[in-house]
Design a protein around this motif. Structure first.
Motif, PDB file in Angstrom:
ATOM      1  N   GLU A  34       0.751  -1.250   0.059  1.00 44.34           N
ATOM      2  CA  GLU A  34      -0.025  -0.010  -0.014  1.00 44.34           C
ATOM      3  C   GLU A  34       0.936   1.447  -0.090  1.00 44.34           C
ATOM      4  O   GLU A  34       0.817   2.290  -0.739  1.00 44.34           O
ATOM      5  CB  GLU A  34      -0.887   0.036   1.054  1.00 44.34           C
ATOM      6  CG  GLU A  34      -1.922   1.158   1.281  1.00 44.34           C
ATOM      7  CD  GLU A  34      -2.729   1.255   2.564  1.00 44.34           C
ATOM      8  OE1 GLU A  34      -3.807   1.930   2.533  1.00 44.34           O
ATOM      9  OE2 GLU A  34      -2.416   0.536   3.369  1.00 44.34           O
ATOM     10  N   LYS A  35       1.942   1.240   0.808  1.00 45.85           N
ATOM     11  CA  LYS A  35       2.989   2.301   0.929  1.00 45.85           C
ATOM     12  C   LYS A  35       3.633   2.848  -0.558  1.00 45.85           C
ATOM     13  O   LYS A  35       3.816   3.820  -0.864  1.00 45.85           O
ATOM     14  CB  LYS A  35       3.634   2.394   1.962  1.00 45.85           C
ATOM     15  CG  LYS A  35       4.744   3.748   2.279  1.00 45.85           C
ATOM     16  CD  LYS A  35       5.419   3.712   3.558  1.00 45.85           C
ATOM     17  CE  LYS A  35       6.101   4.861   3.720  1.00 45.85           C
ATOM     18  NZ  LYS A  35       7.019   4.914   5.015  1.00 45.85           N
ATOM     19  N   PHE A  36       4.053   1.530  -1.195  1.00 49.94           N
ATOM     20  CA  PHE A  36       4.739   1.482  -2.430  1.00 49.94           C
ATOM     21  C   PHE A  36       3.823   2.170  -3.321  1.00 49.94           C
ATOM     22  O   PHE A  36       4.044   3.213  -4.159  1.00 49.94           O
ATOM     23  CB  PHE A  36       5.096   0.234  -2.565  1.00 49.94           C
ATOM     24  CG  PHE A  36       5.578   0.215  -4.136  1.00 49.94           C
ATOM     25  CD1 PHE A  36       7.022   0.643  -4.235  1.00 49.94           C
ATOM     26  CD2 PHE A  36       5.334  -0.418  -5.088  1.00 49.94           C
ATOM     27  CE1 PHE A  36       7.534   0.652  -5.695  1.00 49.94           C
ATOM     28  CE2 PHE A  36       5.717  -0.637  -6.438  1.00 49.94           C
ATOM     29  CZ  PHE A  36       6.944   0.104  -6.598  1.00 49.94           C
ATOM     30  N   LEU A  37       2.566   1.694  -3.552  1.00 50.22           N
ATOM     31  CA  LEU A  37       1.545   2.201  -4.590  1.00 50.22           C
ATOM     32  C   LEU A  37       1.180   3.484  -4.198  1.00 50.22           C
ATOM     33  O   LEU A  37       1.249   4.446  -5.342  1.00 50.22           O
ATOM     34  CB  LEU A  37       0.402   1.254  -4.705  1.00 50.22           C
ATOM     35  CG  LEU A  37       0.725  -0.229  -5.247  1.00 50.22           C
ATOM     36  CD1 LEU A  37      -0.592  -1.079  -4.994  1.00 50.22           C
ATOM     37  CD2 LEU A  37       1.170  -0.224  -6.596  1.00 50.22           C
ATOM     38  N   ASN A  38       1.054   3.872  -3.148  1.00 53.62           N
ATOM     39  CA  ASN A  38       0.527   5.150  -2.645  1.00 53.62           C
ATOM     40  C   ASN A  38       1.806   6.431  -2.973  1.00 53.62           C
ATOM     41  O   ASN A  38       1.381   7.413  -3.278  1.00 53.62           O
ATOM     42  CB  ASN A  38       0.270   5.384  -1.131  1.00 53.62           C
ATOM     43  CG  ASN A  38      -1.257   4.941  -0.907  1.00 53.62           C
ATOM     44  OD1 ASN A  38      -2.051   5.284  -1.965  1.00 53.62           O
ATOM     45  ND2 ASN A  38      -1.664   4.214   0.207  1.00 53.62           N
ATOM     46  N   GLY A  39       2.962   5.579  -3.068  1.00 56.65           N
ATOM     47  CA  GLY A  39       4.159   6.640  -3.200  1.00 56.65           C
ATOM     48  C   GLY A  39       3.843   7.338  -4.733  1.00 56.65           C
ATOM     49  O   GLY A  39       4.353   8.398  -4.871  1.00 56.65           O
ATOM     50  N   PHE A  40       3.338   6.744  -5.575  1.00 56.76           N
ATOM     51  CA  PHE A  40       3.177   6.903  -7.100  1.00 56.76           C
ATOM     52  C   PHE A  40       2.239   8.284  -7.145  1.00 56.76           C
ATOM     53  O   PHE A  40       2.368   8.980  -7.998  1.00 56.76           O
ATOM     54  CB  PHE A  40       2.744   5.981  -7.985  1.00 56.76           C
ATOM     55  CG  PHE A  40       3.768   5.137  -8.410  1.00 56.76           C
ATOM     56  CD1 PHE A  40       4.545   5.084  -9.501  1.00 56.76           C
ATOM     57  CD2 PHE A  40       4.184   3.957  -7.623  1.00 56.76           C
ATOM     58  CE1 PHE A  40       5.668   4.237  -9.605  1.00 56.76           C
ATOM     59  CE2 PHE A  40       5.092   2.933  -7.852  1.00 56.76           C
ATOM     60  CZ  PHE A  40       5.752   3.155  -8.935  1.00 56.76           C
ATOM     61  N   LEU A  41       1.281   8.372  -6.219  1.00 53.88           N
ATOM     62  CA  LEU A  41      -0.076   9.257  -6.085  1.00 53.88           C
ATOM     63  C   LEU A  41       0.557  10.597  -6.142  1.00 53.88           C
ATOM     64  O   LEU A  41      -0.063  11.649  -6.606  1.00 53.88           O
ATOM     65  CB  LEU A  41      -0.889   8.742  -5.204  1.00 53.88           C
ATOM     66  CG  LEU A  41      -1.524   7.696  -5.082  1.00 53.88           C
ATOM     67  CD1 LEU A  41      -2.755   7.504  -4.122  1.00 53.88           C
ATOM     68  CD2 LEU A  41      -2.651   7.600  -6.556  1.00 53.88           C
ATOM     69  N   LYS A  42       1.992  10.890  -5.440  1.00 52.34           N
ATOM     70  CA  LYS A  42       2.343  12.020  -5.487  1.00 52.34           C
ATOM     71  C   LYS A  42       2.637  12.813  -6.896  1.00 52.34           C
ATOM     72  O   LYS A  42       2.507  14.103  -7.051  1.00 52.34           O
ATOM     73  CB  LYS A  42       3.677  11.973  -4.873  1.00 52.34           C
ATOM     74  CG  LYS A  42       4.392  13.499  -4.586  1.00 52.34           C
ATOM     75  CD  LYS A  42       5.821  13.235  -3.843  1.00 52.34           C
ATOM     76  CE  LYS A  42       6.551  14.251  -3.578  1.00 52.34           C
ATOM     77  NZ  LYS A  42       7.745  14.176  -3.122  1.00 52.34           N
ATOM     78  N   TYR A  43       2.957  11.828  -7.801  1.00 49.86           N
ATOM     79  CA  TYR A  43       3.303  12.196  -9.227  1.00 49.86           C
ATOM     80  C   TYR A  43       2.119  12.025 -10.017  1.00 49.86           C
ATOM     81  O   TYR A  43       2.242  12.847 -11.103  1.00 49.86           O
ATOM     82  CB  TYR A  43       4.511  11.519  -9.540  1.00 49.86           C
ATOM     83  CG  TYR A  43       5.675  11.699  -8.609  1.00 49.86           C
ATOM     84  CD1 TYR A  43       6.456  13.022  -8.689  1.00 49.86           C
ATOM     85  CD2 TYR A  43       5.895  10.640  -7.553  1.00 49.86           C
ATOM     86  CE1 TYR A  43       7.577  13.302  -7.773  1.00 49.86           C
ATOM     87  CE2 TYR A  43       7.164  11.082  -6.827  1.00 49.86           C
ATOM     88  CZ  TYR A  43       7.812  12.251  -7.074  1.00 49.86           C
ATOM     89  OH  TYR A  43       8.887  12.453  -6.138  1.00 49.86           O
ATOM     90  N   ILE A  44       1.487  11.185  -9.755  1.00 54.98           N
ATOM     91  CA  ILE A  44       0.046  10.936 -10.632  1.00 54.98           C
ATOM     92  C   ILE A  44      -1.283  10.815  -9.784  1.00 54.98           C
ATOM     93  O   ILE A  44      -1.786   9.664  -9.569  1.00 54.98           O
ATOM     94  CB  ILE A  44       0.193   9.823 -11.647  1.00 54.98           C
ATOM     95  CG1 ILE A  44       0.935   8.442 -10.748  1.00 54.98           C
ATOM     96  CG2 ILE A  44       1.173   9.844 -12.902  1.00 54.98           C
ATOM     97  CD1 ILE A  44       1.057   7.123 -11.581  1.00 54.98           C
TER      98      ILE A  44
END
Length: 202
Positions: free
Chosen positions: A52-62
């Motif tokens: 969850e933390k890994f995937l959520n890390g992408f949300l900062k950019y997309i």
């Protein structure tokens, strides 16, 4: 003579399609990897952060992408697994002690197993004395300690152990640990041609 072989996974057995993944992320609005996401990936491959933390890390950019879209784009890197490579591996069973050592994460492994099916995956895993995933070990290549750990754990003779990987930094680290190495050139060489190489094979 070699009595043990340690194999990498991506681009050794399963083909990787990095461009497909990059293009999928580009369509979601991410213009290629950056330092923060690379660092996040390193943490994920060491099992230091959750899916969850890994995937959520992408949300900062997309921020407009869904977690499902991010996961799908991430998994596009996993390509096909040619049957001849599995058959070659099965031919080696009983002749060598064999291990799999891969920098990977739980998302990619689950996707691979779903992609090839449980029978194929089971046949593949049964070829190895032990399968080592970086996310379960808490360390990743090219850390020399990852090789020293396997050597100690299985009481291996480094000079009689061959490590096969497509990344030079990984084979360089294995060489530091005393192993024989094959830095396989993707697109030019294939693991099924192992015996064309000049190793002291058993």
């Amino acid at each position: 003579m070699i009595n043990t072989i340690i194999f990498d996974f991506g681009d050794i057995f399963v083909n990787l399609d990095k461009e497909a993944s990059i293009e999928a992320f580009r369509k979601l609005g991410l213009d290629g990897p950056n330092e923060e996401l690379v660092a996040l990936n390193d943490q994920f491959e060491k099992g230091q952060i959750s899916e969850e933390k890994f995937l959520n890390g992408f949300l900062k950019y997309i921020p407009n992408a869904s977690l499902e879209e991010i996961k799908a784009a991430w998994n596009l890197v996993i390509g096909d697994f040619p049957l001849e490579r599995l058959e070659f591996l099965q031919m080696l069973c009983g002749r060598y002690k064999m291990f799999l050592l891969t920098n990977t994460d739980q998302i990619h492994i689950a996707h691979f197993e779903e992609l090839v099916g449980s029978t194929f995956a089971g046949d593949f895993y049964r070829c190895f004395e032990k399968v080592y995933y970086s996310y379960e070990m808490g360390m990743r290549k090219p850390d020399v300690e990852i090789f020293n750990y396997i050597i100690r754990k299985h009481d291996l003779s480094p000079k009689r152990t061959l490590f096969i990987d497509d990344k030079k930094e990984n084979t360089d680290a294995a060489r530091q640990a005393g192993l024989q190495v094959w830095n396989l050139q993707v697109g030019e060489e294939d693991v099924v041609h192992l015996f064309d190489k000049k190793f002291e094979t058993a």
